[in-house]
Design a protein around this motif. Structure first.
Motif, PDB file in Angstrom:
ATOM      1  N   LEU A 162     -22.704  11.675  40.332  1.00  0.00           N
ATOM      2  CA  LEU A 162     -23.942  12.393  40.024  1.00  0.00           C
ATOM      3  C   LEU A 162     -24.034  12.714  38.534  1.00  0.00           C
ATOM      4  N   ASP A 163     -22.906  13.072  37.902  1.00  0.00           N
ATOM      5  CA  ASP A 163     -22.909  13.324  36.463  1.00  0.00           C
ATOM      6  C   ASP A 163     -23.334  12.080  35.697  1.00  0.00           C
ATOM      7  N   LYS A 164     -22.821  10.926  36.115  1.00  0.00           N
ATOM      8  CA  LYS A 164     -23.211   9.685  35.452  1.00  0.00           C
ATOM      9  C   LYS A 164     -24.688   9.385  35.686  1.00  0.00           C
ATOM     10  N   GLY A 165     -25.156   9.677  36.910  1.00  0.00           N
ATOM     11  CA  GLY A 165     -26.572   9.464  37.188  1.00  0.00           C
ATOM     12  C   GLY A 165     -27.449  10.363  36.336  1.00  0.00           C
ATOM     13  N   LEU A 166     -27.067  11.647  36.188  1.00  0.00           N
ATOM     14  CA  LEU A 166     -27.858  12.573  35.370  1.00  0.00           C
ATOM     15  C   LEU A 166     -27.841  12.165  33.900  1.00  0.00           C
ATOM     16  N   SER A 167     -26.675  11.722  33.410  1.00  0.00           N
ATOM     17  CA  SER A 167     -26.586  11.355  32.000  1.00  0.00           C
ATOM     18  C   SER A 167     -27.330  10.061  31.699  1.00  0.00           C
ATOM     19  N   SER A 168     -27.624   9.275  32.735  1.00  0.00           N
ATOM     20  CA  SER A 168     -28.382   8.033  32.509  1.00  0.00           C
ATOM     21  C   SER A 168     -29.886   8.274  32.477  1.00  0.00           C
ATOM     22  N   ILE A 169     -30.322   9.502  32.806  1.00  0.00           N
ATOM     23  CA  ILE A 169     -31.752   9.815  32.779  1.00  0.00           C
ATOM     24  C   ILE A 169     -32.192   9.967  31.322  1.00  0.00           C
ATOM     25  N   THR A 170     -33.209   9.268  30.930  1.00  0.00           N
ATOM     26  CA  THR A 170     -33.651   9.263  29.541  1.00  0.00           C
ATOM     27  C   THR A 170     -34.495  10.498  29.224  1.00  0.00           C
ATOM     28  N   VAL A 171     -34.671  10.729  27.929  1.00  0.00           N
ATOM     29  CA  VAL A 171     -35.499  11.843  27.476  1.00  0.00           C
ATOM     30  C   VAL A 171     -36.919  11.680  28.004  1.00  0.00           C
ATOM     31  N   GLU A 172     -37.436  10.456  27.984  1.00  0.00           N
ATOM     32  CA  GLU A 172     -38.801  10.229  28.451  1.00  0.00           C
ATOM     33  C   GLU A 172     -38.930  10.518  29.945  1.00  0.00           C
ATOM     34  N   GLU A 173     -37.899  10.131  30.725  1.00  0.00           N
ATOM     35  CA  GLU A 173     -37.937  10.400  32.163  1.00  0.00           C
ATOM     36  C   GLU A 173     -37.883  11.897  32.442  1.00  0.00           C
ATOM     37  N   ARG A 174     -37.094  12.623  31.662  1.00  0.00           N
ATOM     38  CA  ARG A 174     -37.057  14.079  31.824  1.00  0.00           C
ATOM     39  C   ARG A 174     -38.418  14.686  31.485  1.00  0.00           C
ATOM     40  N   ARG A 175     -39.027  14.209  30.399  1.00  0.00           N
ATOM     41  CA  ARG A 175     -40.341  14.737  30.012  1.00  0.00           C
ATOM     42  C   ARG A 175     -41.395  14.403  31.047  1.00  0.00           C
ATOM     43  N   GLU A 176     -41.270  13.227  31.668  1.00  0.00           N
ATOM     44  CA  GLU A 176     -42.244  12.847  32.691  1.00  0.00           C
ATOM     45  C   GLU A 176     -42.187  13.815  33.880  1.00  0.00           C
ATOM     46  N   ILE A 177     -40.953  14.180  34.298  1.00  0.00           N
ATOM     47  CA  ILE A 177     -40.825  15.171  35.365  1.00  0.00           C
ATOM     48  C   ILE A 177     -41.399  16.506  34.907  1.00  0.00           C
ATOM     49  N   GLY A 178     -41.148  16.858  33.632  1.00  0.00           N
ATOM     50  CA  GLY A 178     -41.701  18.099  33.093  1.00  0.00           C
ATOM     51  C   GLY A 178     -43.218  18.093  33.085  1.00  0.00           C
ATOM     52  N   ARG A 179     -43.805  16.947  32.685  1.00  0.00           N
ATOM     53  CA  ARG A 179     -45.281  16.867  32.668  1.00  0.00           C
ATOM     54  C   ARG A 179     -45.853  16.997  34.078  1.00  0.00           C
ATOM     55  N   ARG A 180     -45.112  16.467  35.060  1.00  0.00           N
ATOM     56  CA  ARG A 180     -45.613  16.504  36.427  1.00  0.00           C
ATOM     57  C   ARG A 180     -45.651  17.923  36.986  1.00  0.00           C
ATOM     58  N   TRP A 181     -44.647  18.745  36.598  1.00  0.00           N
ATOM     59  CA  TRP A 181     -44.541  20.072  37.194  1.00  0.00           C
ATOM     60  C   TRP A 181     -44.783  21.214  36.223  1.00  0.00           C
TER      61      TRP A 181
END
Length: 546
Positions: free
Chosen positions: A264-283
């Motif tokens: 799970l740590d590897k999965g979280l660290s593979s999430i890009t800045v843009e993907e994090r922002r996309e989740i942020g924009r959604r919610w």
């Protein structure tokens, strides 16, 4: 603390975000954006060309074996998890789905009514992962934690007329509501023993208690407080200050699966800045621009101004009616709460009586959920019966199979298969090997618990040590066997003696017949001799007369 996070704690007029629906909502949204983006800049881990996480062959093999079987416990915590039209959505749900794509696997969501139920399920290994968990010393005993994927502060909420509460250090003697089983609950219980803590099943219950004056304050994560206050329309609360507790939300993994935590740590660290922002924009943010710069915001603002003018007119007309309605509703709520408190006290007394009986009984009392076989309750008497403590049964639902006597393992497997089909004998007996090494007999009486449609959901039962009775029965059986053997031996000897006597009787009869025949002949001979003597005498008499 960064300037962005400090901004979150600053209050303009002490009113809780969400009461002034426009400005309060925007303040909450912008604040969450700042907190979210503070984490978005973290360095990414190794990522393959297709955007998935780079895992070792052993990790890939582990995921393949457990695909679709890893259970993530969730409960309604807006905006982390929201139930919308029968489907779970939310910020943490988006992270879970994104991790599934990054890791190439599927997770199984297991819903619970409250956060405390999620924690208890994790302790009993009924789930494998917890979402949005805070790392605490107590939880480290049975959970491993990933790196955080979002941070949120906890605030002190009080009634508007309540003075003080700017910090926990000035609240000695206050009654404080807190979500039962939460990380902040553990923190306050450990660090602020002088607070009168009142654990509640969810944030809305705690906020209602503050609103109605049942408790002095509530320590609650601010985004959840705003959501529930806005949803319930509570109008008499304010944020008094910060509790000084920053939630660093992580995924928590059962402690015996460290490989999953690393995955799970590897999965979280593979999430890009843009993907994090996309989740942020959604919610958190609407669209590509800040909410202040969108056309929709300007239109909404203009409509809001017109609505405010109309609302002022309506408020003037309905103000007295509204106050009267509020007073009436408040009175009804207070009466309802008084009745509820009375019912809760009665229930608590009943539960206390049952617990005293259960925990002082010599027989072990248990409740097991179905079909997972996890123990929901095991009384202390089980230690005397088996040598294992109740906590060991909670941690390992399969513990019984480890100390069942080998001669009874097949029988128990058959009974478990029948149990899952809804078939269960009211009682059965079997042998176990006590932790001390002794072999013991147990008697188990069961009751099946079913849901409203008749499906088996749990077993409740009582287990008794019947070793002494079984030993007595075994000794009695041995005595019966010995008695039967002696009876058979006696019968045989009687038969043999009877045969001997019968033979002796036959010999006697022969002798008797010979003896009787001889006697008869002697009698006849004597008679003959007498006759002859008589005749001889007669002849002598005749000769004399002549």
């Amino acid at each position: 603390m960064s300037q962005d996070k400090k901004e979150y704690f600053r209050q303009s007029d002490g009113e809780l975000p969400g009461y002034r629906r426009g400005a309060g909502l925007i303040f909450r949204i912008v604040t969450l954006v700042l907190l979210f983006l503070a984490l978005a800049g973290s360095a990414s881990g190794r990522v393959l060309s297709d955007g998935t996480a780079s895992l070792t062959p052993q990790e890939r093999q582990w995921l393949s074996r457990h695909d679709g079987q890893v259970r993530i416990g969730i409960t309604m915590i807006p905006p982390q998890v929201i139930l919308d039209n029968g489907a779970y959505q939310g910020l943490s749900i988006d992270y879970i789905r994104l991790l599934e794509r990054k890791l190439g696997c599927r997770f199984k969501l297991v819903p619970f009514a409250t956060w405390n139920e999620v924690i208890q399920a994790a302790k009993m290994r009924r789930i494998d992962v917890i979402f949005a968990a805070q790392r605490t010393p107590e939880r480290l005993a049975y959970l491993l934690f990933t790196e955080p994927y979002i941070e949120l502060p906890n605030m002190i909420v009080v009634r508007k007329e309540r003075r003080g509460g700017a910090g926990l250090n000035e609240m000695k003697g206050w009654s404080v509501a807190v979500s039962e089983g939460s990380a902040v609950h553990e923190f306050l219980r450990r660090e602020f023993a002088y607070l009168g803590l009142h654990p509640v099943q969810d944030e809305l219950t705690g906020l209602m208690k503050v609103s109605l004056g049942e408790v002095d304050a509530m320590v609650v994560e601010i985004s959840r407080a705003s959501y529930y206050i806005e949803k319930a329309g509570i109008l008499n609360l304010r944020v008094a200050g910060s509790a000084g507790v920053l939630y660093q939300l992580r995924f928590a993994v059962r402690s015996d699966w460290p490989v999953l935590c690393g995955i799970l740590d590897k999965g979280l660290s593979s999430i890009t800045v843009e993907e994090r922002r996309e989740i942020g924009r959604r919610w958190i943010i609407v669209g590509e621009k800040s909410i202040f710069a969108t056309r929709a915001f300007r239109i909404s603002l203009a409509a809001g101004v017109g609505a405010i003018v109309l609302a002022v007119i309506v408020v003037v007309v309905w103000n007295r009616t509204l106050r009267r309605t509020v007073r009436q509703r408040t009175s009804e709520l207070q009466q309802e709460l008084a009745e509820r408190r009375h019912a809760e006290k009665s229930l608590a007394k009943s539960e206390a009586r049952f617990r005293r009986l259960a925990e002082n009984a010599r027989d072990a009392i248990y409740k097991m959920s179905l079909p997972d076989g996890a123990y929901e309750y095991v009384s202390p008497a089980v230690t005397e019966l088996t040598g294992y403590a109740p906590e060991e049964f909670y941690r390992n639902p399969q513990l019984l199979s480890e100390f069942i006597h080998p001669g009874w393992s097949g029988y128990m497997e058959e009974e478990w298969s029948r149990l899952l089909k809804g078939e269960m004998p009211p009682t059965y007996e079997y042998q176990i090997i006590h932790r001390s090494g002794d072999v013991r007999w147990l008697n188990q009486r069961n009751i099946m618990v079913r849901d409203e449609i008749g499906r088996p959901v749990a077993i409740e039962g009582i287990v008794t040590d019947i070793t002494e009775r079984k030993n007595y029965e075994e000794e009695l059986s041995k005595l019966n066997d010995e008695l039967s053997r002696l009876n058979e031996e006696l019968e045989q000897r009687v038969k043999q003696r009877t045969a001997e006597l019968e033979k002796m009787n036959e010999e006697l009869q022969k002798i008797n017949r010979l003896f009787v025949g001889r006697e008869l002949r002697m009698v006849a001979l004597k008679e003959r001799i007498r006759e002859l003597e008589n005749k001889s005498g007669e002849r002598r008499d005749q000769g004399d007369r002549q």
